[in-house]
Design a protein around this motif. Sequence first.
Motif: not given
Length: 98
Positions: A34-39, A42-43, A49-53, A75-76
């Motif tokens: 799993k990849i966890i991204c701290t929001i 910048a995002c 967010l779609e790019i990160l997904i 943001v959620l």
Amino acid sequence: MSVSQGSEIPLLAGGTITLDTVKAQTDTQKRRTKIICTIGPACWDVEQLEILIEAGMNVARFNFSHGDHKGHGAVLERVRQAAQNKQRNVAILLDTKG
């Protein structure tokens, strides 16, 4: 670390893993890691967010040591919208103060 016969390329653990398999394109839906991204700022927009997904983000981490509940709530909603747009499930991780 052992070295393959006749080559200076180290063998990876398991013996069946090769450099080609590591570098190969994978289906992010089938990946177990799993990849966890701290929001952060910048995002915060849906497009980013779609790019990160698309890049493989599985979990969106919110750091409650910074910001307020209202800002994180906004943001959620954008994370939920981006996940819906990409037809993917994205888990939410809340990192609380203290």
